[in-house]
Design a protein around this motif. Structure first.
Motif, PDB file in Angstrom:
ATOM      1  N   ILE A   1       0.833  -1.207   0.000  1.00 13.90           N
ATOM      2  CA  ILE A   1       0.000   0.000   0.000  1.00 13.90           C
ATOM      3  C   ILE A   1       0.869   1.259   0.000  1.00 13.90           C
ATOM      4  N   SER A   2       1.951   1.242   0.767  1.00 10.72           N
ATOM      5  CA  SER A   2       2.867   2.397   0.750  1.00 10.72           C
ATOM      6  C   SER A   2       3.496   2.574  -0.624  1.00 10.72           C
ATOM      7  N   THR A   3       3.764   1.467  -1.306  1.00  9.85           N
ATOM      8  CA  THR A   3       4.302   1.554  -2.669  1.00  9.85           C
ATOM      9  C   THR A   3       3.272   2.138  -3.619  1.00  9.85           C
ATOM     10  N   LEU A   4       2.003   1.768  -3.446  1.00 15.34           N
ATOM     11  CA  LEU A   4       0.945   2.313  -4.307  1.00 15.34           C
ATOM     12  C   LEU A   4       0.765   3.817  -4.074  1.00 15.34           C
ATOM     13  N   ARG A   5       0.917   4.271  -2.850  1.00 15.96           N
ATOM     14  CA  ARG A   5       0.804   5.702  -2.578  1.00 15.96           C
ATOM     15  C   ARG A   5       1.941   6.475  -3.245  1.00 15.96           C
ATOM     16  N   ALA A   6       3.145   5.925  -3.169  1.00 19.85           N
ATOM     17  CA  ALA A   6       4.262   6.573  -3.866  1.00 19.85           C
ATOM     18  C   ALA A   6       4.055   6.548  -5.372  1.00 19.85           C
ATOM     19  N   LEU A   7       3.462   5.470  -5.872  1.00 21.08           N
ATOM     20  CA  LEU A   7       3.168   5.384  -7.310  1.00 21.08           C
ATOM     21  C   LEU A   7       2.145   6.437  -7.721  1.00 21.08           C
ATOM     22  N   LYS A   8       1.127   6.656  -6.881  1.00 23.58           N
ATOM     23  CA  LYS A   8       0.112   7.658  -7.207  1.00 23.58           C
ATOM     24  C   LYS A   8       0.718   9.051  -7.291  1.00 23.58           C
ATOM     25  N   LEU A   9       1.611   9.391  -6.367  1.00 26.31           N
ATOM     26  CA  LEU A   9       2.277  10.700  -6.410  1.00 26.31           C
ATOM     27  C   LEU A   9       3.141  10.815  -7.659  1.00 26.31           C
ATOM     28  N   ARG A  10       3.782   9.720  -8.024  1.00 26.46           N
ATOM     29  CA  ARG A  10       4.621   9.740  -9.226  1.00 26.46           C
ATOM     30  C   ARG A  10       3.784   9.915 -10.486  1.00 26.46           C
ATOM     31  N   LEU A  11       2.620   9.295 -10.530  1.00 25.76           N
ATOM     32  CA  LEU A  11       1.759   9.428 -11.700  1.00 25.76           C
ATOM     33  C   LEU A  11       1.259  10.860 -11.863  1.00 25.76           C
ATOM     34  N   ARG A  12       1.032  11.550 -10.758  1.00 20.21           N
ATOM     35  CA  ARG A  12       0.581  12.939 -10.857  1.00 20.21           C
ATOM     36  C   ARG A  12       1.643  13.844 -11.463  1.00 20.21           C
ATOM     37  N   ARG A  13       2.905  13.442 -11.326  1.00 18.04           N
ATOM     38  CA  ARG A  13       3.981  14.268 -11.868  1.00 18.04           C
ATOM     39  C   ARG A  13       4.325  13.913 -13.313  1.00 18.04           C
ATOM     40  N   VAL A  14       4.442  12.617 -13.615  1.00 14.78           N
ATOM     41  CA  VAL A  14       4.948  12.217 -14.930  1.00 14.78           C
ATOM     42  C   VAL A  14       3.847  11.792 -15.893  1.00 14.78           C
ATOM     43  N   ARG A  15       2.650  11.424 -15.384  1.00 14.34           N
ATOM     44  CA  ARG A  15       1.533  11.025 -16.258  1.00 14.34           C
ATOM     45  C   ARG A  15       0.292  11.826 -15.856  1.00 14.34           C
ATOM     46  N   ARG A  16       0.427  13.141 -15.886  1.00 15.72           N
ATOM     47  CA  ARG A  16      -0.631  14.006 -15.366  1.00 15.72           C
ATOM     48  C   ARG A  16      -1.863  13.962 -16.254  1.00 15.72           C
ATOM     49  N   ASP A  17      -1.687  13.911 -17.556  1.00 16.14           N
ATOM     50  CA  ASP A  17      -2.810  13.999 -18.495  1.00 16.14           C
ATOM     51  C   ASP A  17      -3.254  12.636 -19.007  1.00 16.14           C
ATOM     52  N   LYS A  18      -2.948  11.578 -18.298  1.00 19.23           N
ATOM     53  CA  LYS A  18      -3.315  10.246 -18.778  1.00 19.23           C
ATOM     54  C   LYS A  18      -3.877   9.421 -17.636  1.00 19.23           C
ATOM     55  N   ASP A  19      -4.955   8.701 -17.920  1.00 20.16           N
ATOM     56  CA  ASP A  19      -5.554   7.794 -16.944  1.00 20.16           C
ATOM     57  C   ASP A  19      -4.876   6.433 -17.072  1.00 20.16           C
ATOM     58  N   SER A  20      -4.298   5.969 -15.979  1.00 16.30           N
ATOM     59  CA  SER A  20      -3.565   4.705 -15.985  1.00 16.30           C
ATOM     60  C   SER A  20      -4.415   3.602 -15.360  1.00 16.30           C
ATOM     61  N   ILE A  21      -4.296   2.423 -15.935  1.00 15.83           N
ATOM     62  CA  ILE A  21      -4.987   1.236 -15.440  1.00 15.83           C
ATOM     63  C   ILE A  21      -3.922   0.279 -14.931  1.00 15.83           C
ATOM     64  N   LEU A  22      -3.954  -0.041 -13.661  1.00 18.54           N
ATOM     65  CA  LEU A  22      -2.919  -0.870 -13.045  1.00 18.54           C
ATOM     66  C   LEU A  22      -3.143  -2.339 -13.377  1.00 18.54           C
ATOM     67  N   GLN A  23      -2.058  -2.993 -13.743  1.00 22.67           N
ATOM     68  CA  GLN A  23      -2.072  -4.439 -13.993  1.00 22.67           C
ATOM     69  C   GLN A  23      -1.019  -5.100 -13.113  1.00 22.67           C
ATOM     70  N   HIS A  24      -1.443  -5.932 -12.171  1.00 23.22           N
ATOM     71  CA  HIS A  24      -0.516  -6.688 -11.338  1.00 23.22           C
ATOM     72  C   HIS A  24      -1.076  -8.086 -11.132  1.00 23.22           C
ATOM     73  N   ASP A  25      -0.232  -8.984 -10.631  1.00 21.17           N
ATOM     74  CA  ASP A  25      -0.645 -10.376 -10.497  1.00 21.17           C
ATOM     75  C   ASP A  25      -1.551 -10.549  -9.277  1.00 21.17           C
ATOM     76  N   ASP A  26      -1.927 -11.805  -9.038  1.00 19.64           N
ATOM     77  CA  ASP A  26      -2.912 -12.094  -7.992  1.00 19.64           C
ATOM     78  C   ASP A  26      -2.276 -12.639  -6.724  1.00 19.64           C
ATOM     79  N   THR A  27      -1.070 -12.167  -6.364  1.00 17.47           N
ATOM     80  CA  THR A  27      -0.477 -12.583  -5.102  1.00 17.47           C
ATOM     81  C   THR A  27      -1.256 -12.001  -3.926  1.00 17.47           C
ATOM     82  N   ARG A  28      -1.007 -12.570  -2.750  1.00 16.74           N
ATOM     83  CA  ARG A  28      -1.796 -12.186  -1.586  1.00 16.74           C
ATOM     84  C   ARG A  28      -1.685 -10.700  -1.236  1.00 16.74           C
ATOM     85  N   PRO A  29      -0.494 -10.081  -1.221  1.00 15.12           N
ATOM     86  CA  PRO A  29      -0.447  -8.641  -0.911  1.00 15.12           C
ATOM     87  C   PRO A  29      -1.190  -7.777  -1.918  1.00 15.12           C
ATOM     88  N   HIS A  30      -1.378  -8.260  -3.146  1.00 15.76           N
ATOM     89  CA  HIS A  30      -2.057  -7.470  -4.173  1.00 15.76           C
ATOM     90  C   HIS A  30      -3.573  -7.626  -4.122  1.00 15.76           C
TER      91      HIS A  30
END
Length: 265
Positions: free
Chosen positions: A195-224
């Protein structure tokens, strides 16, 4: 050239035959020319044995239908065009329900691609983790040395006992790497850490992918897929793609994207 006494005595017995007074210089009558082993009857017998047991050996076929092993090899490889291959290792044996769910998800993704086109592919943000070493192993070309024919062959070690490794997390899309990070020493990947990694990812997306909607793709492990992670994804307004169980082939290889000239395990 000298012939042994044993060989001379053997030839004498052969020439004399059954009657010691009669010398036999002609070939004895034999069974005749052997039957051809490539006719339709033999082909059908070999075909039936192979279909009944795909692991049958050529010696077993030869003993069963009473022909030579060489003719069996000719029929199997040349006439019937069979070749023996080994089974391929796969991660899991999917059940009928897993296969049906996989088909439904792939159908949904394909319909969405047909509706949105390349914009759908450009919006996919893939995340993955991998263990990487603290050093870069040499490739085969880098380890080449000049040696004589009698010199011992140089050796290199794929794994070094003192080498350490760390868990590497990275998120990327079609434009390149968006966010990356390393796991701190002594920590494990759990829901809170992800979850802390996802929060850092969200802040990063606001800076480098500001005008694009991103759809996250990750595997089905337990933490995900835990309930805490799902709640955090809704709070961060991160949409995810459906990912069926045991489908690691959906995401492109992490090594090719992040480490084109090295190896990771």
């Amino acid at each position: 050239m000298c012939i042994s006494d044993c060989a001379v005595r053997k030839w004498v017995r052969i020439f004399k035959g059954e009657n010691p007074r009669e010398t036999v210089l002609r070939d004895r009558k034999r069974s005749g020319r052997p039957l051809p082993a490539s006719d339709t009857a033999y082909r059908e017998k070999v075909e039936c044995m192979i279909r009944a047991n795909r692991r049958v050996k050529q010696k077993e076929i030869a003993d069963e239908i009473d022909i030579s092993k060489e003719r069996v090899h000719h029929i199997v490889t040349t006439v019937l065009c069979y070749r023996k291959v080994s089974a391929r290792w796969v991660p899991r044996q999917l059940t009928v329900e897993m296969k049906a769910r996989r088909k439904d998800m792939f159908t949904q993704l394909l319909e969405r691609y047909n509706a949105e086109g390349e914009a759908f592919l450009q919006s996919i943000l893939t995340g993955d983790e991998s263990w990487v070493h603290h050093y870069d192993p040499e490739c085969k070309a880098q380890s080449m040395e000049y040696r004589h024919k009698t010199s011992p062959c140089p050796r290199k070690f794929e794994v070094v006992a003192s080498a350490r490794k760390v868990l590497f997390t990275v998120f990327w899309d079609m434009e390149g790497v968006v966010h990356m990070g390393f796991l701190e020493q002594g920590q494990t990947v759990n829901s809170e850490r992800y979850i802390s990694t996802l929060r850092a990812l969200k802040l990063r997306l606001r800076r480098v992918r500001r005008d694009k909607d991103s759809i996250l793709q990750h595997d089905d492990t337990r933490p995900h897929t835990s309930r805490q992670t799902q709640d955090a994804l809704r709070q961060l307004e991160l949409t995810t793609l459906p990912h069926p169980a045991y489908s690691s082939d959906l995401a492109p290889p992490l090594t090719i994207i992040c480490f084109p000239n090295s190896r990771s395990t």
